[in-house]
Write an enzyme that holds these catalytic residues in place. Structure first.
Site, PDB file in Angstrom:
ATOM      1  N   HIS A  48       0.854  -1.310  -0.004  1.00 10.89           N
ATOM      2  CA  HIS A  48       0.065  -0.035   0.052  1.00 10.89           C
ATOM      3  C   HIS A  48       0.772   1.180  -0.030  1.00 10.89           C
ATOM      4  CE1 HIS A  48      -2.808   3.094   0.899  1.00 10.89           C
ATOM      5  NE2 HIS A  48      -2.336   3.558   2.087  1.00 10.89           N
ATOM      6  N   GLU A  68       0.747  -0.634  -6.389  1.00  5.74           N
ATOM      7  CA  GLU A  68      -0.329   0.410  -6.111  1.00  5.74           C
ATOM      8  C   GLU A  68       0.436   1.702  -6.799  1.00  5.74           C
ATOM      9  OE1 GLU A  68      -3.122   2.488  -3.036  1.00  5.74           O
ATOM     10  OE2 GLU A  68      -2.000   1.011  -2.334  1.00  5.74           O
TER      11      GLU A  68
END
Length: 117
Positions: A48, A68
């Site tokens: 993340h 991401e």
């Protein structure tokens, strides 16, 4: 969350994809420990947060699922903070730079306006 929190999630089978963020969990070493725990349990890692922090880390683990990626439309500082900026390719991939470490050199000229003297 640190490795102990991820350990608990793994043990209780509460998670199938782990999303550690090296910037908020104790750095690269802690990230790699979580990735190893995930691999030992057959789980994937999808970090993340900031792509420039996680690009090299994701490329270094066998159970990395995807990166991401925040495009310039999301991050107005994209392409300005560092001299090297990974770009999203037309096929949805990102090329891992061959520079050492995290592959980031601060763009001193662009950051000068934010300095406090």
């Amino acid at each position: 969350m640190h490795k102990h929190g991820f350990r608990d999630l793994i043990q209780t089978k509460a998670i199938s994809i782990l999303q550690p963020d090296a910037r908020h969990m104790g750095g690269i070493t802690e990230f790699m420990k979580v990735a190893a725990m995930a691999q030992a349990h057959g789980l994937d890692v999808c970090p993340h947060g900031d792509q420039q922090t996680h690009l090299h880390l994701l490329a270094a683990i066998p159970n990395g699922l995807m990166l991401e990626f925040y495009p310039q439309e999301f991050d107005p500082m994209h392409g300005r903070v560092y001299l090297e900026t990974p770009e999203l390719q037309s096929d949805g991939t990102v090329i891992v730079p061959d520079s050492p470490g995290l592959g980031r050199t601060p763009n001193e000229a662009a950051l000068a306006e934010f300095r406090v003297s």
